[in-house]
Scaffold this motif. Sequence first.
Motif, PDB file in Angstrom:
ATOM      1  N   SER A 260      10.428   0.242  -4.161  1.00 40.40           N
ATOM      2  CA  SER A 260       9.613  -0.034  -2.977  1.00 40.40           C
ATOM      3  C   SER A 260       9.247   1.253  -2.240  1.00 40.40           C
ATOM      4  CB  SER A 260      10.352  -0.988  -2.037  1.00 40.40           C
ATOM      5  OG  SER A 260      11.602  -0.443  -1.645  1.00 40.40           O
ATOM      6  N   THR A 261      10.104   2.260  -2.355  1.00 35.40           N
ATOM      7  CA  THR A 261       9.831   3.545  -1.704  1.00 35.40           C
ATOM      8  C   THR A 261       8.757   4.343  -2.428  1.00 35.40           C
ATOM      9  OG1 THR A 261      11.705   4.422  -2.963  1.00 35.40           O
ATOM     10  CG2 THR A 261      12.113   3.774  -0.667  1.00 35.40           C
ATOM     11  N   GLU A 262       8.414   3.936  -3.665  1.00 43.57           N
ATOM     12  CA  GLU A 262       7.408   4.648  -4.444  1.00 43.57           C
ATOM     13  C   GLU A 262       6.111   3.871  -4.588  1.00 43.57           C
ATOM     14  OE1 GLU A 262       9.351   5.558  -8.119  1.00 43.57           O
ATOM     15  OE2 GLU A 262      10.732   7.006  -7.200  1.00 43.57           O
ATOM     16  N   CYS A 263       6.105   2.616  -4.153  1.00 40.52           N
ATOM     17  CA  CYS A 263       4.865   1.839  -4.123  1.00 40.52           C
ATOM     18  C   CYS A 263       4.001   2.338  -2.967  1.00 40.52           C
ATOM     19  CB  CYS A 263       5.173   0.358  -3.921  1.00 40.52           C
ATOM     20  SG  CYS A 263       6.033  -0.429  -5.297  1.00 40.52           S
ATOM     21  N   PRO A 264       2.677   2.139  -3.049  1.00 41.63           N
ATOM     22  CA  PRO A 264       1.836   2.522  -1.911  1.00 41.63           C
ATOM     23  C   PRO A 264       2.351   1.880  -0.628  1.00 41.63           C
ATOM     24  CG  PRO A 264       0.472   1.972  -3.797  1.00 41.63           C
ATOM     25  CD  PRO A 264       1.879   1.615  -4.174  1.00 41.63           C
ATOM     26  N   PRO A 265       2.536   2.635   0.438  1.00 42.84           N
ATOM     27  CA  PRO A 265       3.056   2.061   1.682  1.00 42.84           C
ATOM     28  C   PRO A 265       2.080   1.057   2.284  1.00 42.84           C
ATOM     29  CG  PRO A 265       2.298   4.304   2.047  1.00 42.84           C
ATOM     30  CD  PRO A 265       2.257   4.079   0.564  1.00 42.84           C
ATOM     31  N   TRP A 266       2.631   0.069   2.969  1.00 42.09           N
ATOM     32  CA  TRP A 266       1.806  -0.930   3.647  1.00 42.09           C
ATOM     33  C   TRP A 266       1.327  -0.339   4.973  1.00 42.09           C
ATOM     34  CZ3 TRP A 266       4.010  -5.252   7.105  1.00 42.09           C
ATOM     35  CH2 TRP A 266       2.967  -6.053   7.606  1.00 42.09           C
ATOM     36  N   THR A 267       0.046  -0.042   5.063  1.00 47.19           N
ATOM     37  CA  THR A 267      -0.500   0.609   6.254  1.00 47.19           C
ATOM     38  C   THR A 267      -1.655  -0.160   6.887  1.00 47.19           C
ATOM     39  OG1 THR A 267      -2.018   1.939   4.906  1.00 47.19           O
ATOM     40  CG2 THR A 267       0.144   2.904   5.414  1.00 47.19           C
ATOM     41  N   TYR A 268      -2.146  -1.212   6.221  1.00 45.27           N
ATOM     42  CA  TYR A 268      -3.316  -1.942   6.721  1.00 45.27           C
ATOM     43  C   TYR A 268      -2.874  -3.326   7.163  1.00 45.27           C
ATOM     44  CZ  TYR A 268      -8.258  -3.293   6.991  1.00 45.27           C
ATOM     45  OH  TYR A 268      -9.502  -3.692   7.432  1.00 45.27           O
ATOM     46  N   GLY A 269      -2.812  -3.519   8.477  1.00 43.43           N
ATOM     47  CA  GLY A 269      -2.325  -4.769   9.032  1.00 43.43           C
ATOM     48  C   GLY A 269      -3.405  -5.587   9.703  1.00 43.43           C
ATOM     49  N   ALA A 270      -2.973  -6.619  10.421  1.00 46.94           N
ATOM     50  CA  ALA A 270      -3.915  -7.534  11.067  1.00 46.94           C
ATOM     51  C   ALA A 270      -4.781  -6.813  12.094  1.00 46.94           C
ATOM     52  CB  ALA A 270      -3.140  -8.673  11.731  1.00 46.94           C
ATOM     53  N   SER A 271      -4.218  -5.866  12.834  1.00 51.28           N
ATOM     54  CA  SER A 271      -5.002  -5.157  13.847  1.00 51.28           C
ATOM     55  C   SER A 271      -6.115  -4.331  13.201  1.00 51.28           C
ATOM     56  CB  SER A 271      -4.100  -4.252  14.689  1.00 51.28           C
ATOM     57  OG  SER A 271      -3.495  -3.242  13.887  1.00 51.28           O
ATOM     58  N   HIS A 272      -5.812  -3.728  12.044  1.00 52.64           N
ATOM     59  CA  HIS A 272      -6.827  -2.941  11.335  1.00 52.64           C
ATOM     60  C   HIS A 272      -7.952  -3.840  10.840  1.00 52.64           C
ATOM     61  CE1 HIS A 272      -2.993  -0.738  11.020  1.00 52.64           C
ATOM     62  NE2 HIS A 272      -3.737   0.353  11.112  1.00 52.64           N
ATOM     63  N   LEU A 273      -7.572  -5.004  10.310  1.00 49.15           N
ATOM     64  CA  LEU A 273      -8.585  -5.944   9.821  1.00 49.15           C
ATOM     65  C   LEU A 273      -9.490  -6.391  10.957  1.00 49.15           C
ATOM     66  CD1 LEU A 273      -9.752  -7.764   7.582  1.00 49.15           C
ATOM     67  CD2 LEU A 273      -8.049  -9.488   8.239  1.00 49.15           C
ATOM     68  N   MET A 274      -8.919  -6.735  12.092  1.00 46.35           N
ATOM     69  CA  MET A 274      -9.732  -7.209  13.217  1.00 46.35           C
ATOM     70  C   MET A 274     -10.698  -6.131  13.705  1.00 46.35           C
ATOM     71  SD  MET A 274      -9.042 -10.391  13.740  1.00 46.35           S
ATOM     72  CE  MET A 274      -9.027 -10.405  11.938  1.00 46.35           C
TER      73      MET A 274
END
Length: 383
Positions: free
Chosen positions: A360-374
Amino acid sequence: MSAIVPTEGILLGRARRPGESHPVVVTVRDGAVLDITAKGFASVRDIAESDDPAGYVAAAKGEAIGALDAILANSWATGTDDGSPSLLSPIDLQAIKASGVTFVVSLLERVIEEQARGDAARAEALRVEILDLIGTDLSELVPGSETAMKVKETLIARGVWSQYLEVGIGPDAEIFTKGQPMSSVGHGADVGLHPVSSWNNPEPEVALLVSSRGSILGATLGNDVNLRDVEGRSALLLGKAKDNNASASLGPFLRLFEGDFTLETISKADIDLAVTGEDGFELKGKSSMSQISRTPESLVKATIGAHHQYPDGLVLYLGTMFAPIQDRDGAGKGFTHKLGDTVSISTPTLGTLSNRVRLSTECPPWTYGASHLMRDLARADLL
């Protein structure tokens, strides 16, 4: 194995499209992926909350963004973005929920995890011992029934009662949060294992799309990645075992219920699993939805209702009967993932969901959340 995408049905998903800052909503027609993003229907959540989601997707006008086969190929994670369209998880703002211990085999394996305290070497001996001790076919038990309660009393008296048996045959289903909205990954993405784990496995499942009204709208495939050693040490570590970066995979598309494709179709489905390792190891298994001990409808009712609302709807993993025990590194050592494994989950009506296993530390980090989508949808005048 079935085709990656079913050749019929109303499919709904999301994709990354060059030139667009926001994910686009897509469907599949005549071998092409169409962008059907529209004002007021710019998210999968918006479509799911409409009066007729299947009818809307079937009739929606769209622009082709590429051939389906090419986009599926582009979707395999490479660590770089070459600007080609690629698939994302087919959900966006929905809560990501999961149900556990809904099959007898899964139930027994959870008891073994608990008794073994995360030690894979003890698992086989415990498996034989517990099966001999129970001495009854739990698949015939209706959870919460009088017969199930008698089995519970017998097990308590013999000193092997478990919290997993409680949710497996007791009145209340296990429902937990698998991940936060926008955190799931799609077909071709890397799936993540927490680095602390040395005993883990895929969990091939069907996941249901449910509206805020509790209506079951469609289904997709899911991999509820699990850390058996972590959960086995303590059920209070369920969050650590289940919710990590890239640990929830869904896809490749949602298939909406319509015509002959119904919840009954899903209730009869057989889910195939294949794990192929870079070391040449191969594992195959099957999970039959007909063996589920709690109906999909009852699991949805346990999740959403007067007791708990989800204004953006939810997706619900239904659990798996498949817990891999095939020896990988020697007799008695059981199964665990190795980095680089490819996991494919398939059934003809939903297609095939494939992912590659990483930390999980080497997968692309989760950086795009609901606020970014809105914010992105607002800038594109799509809200």
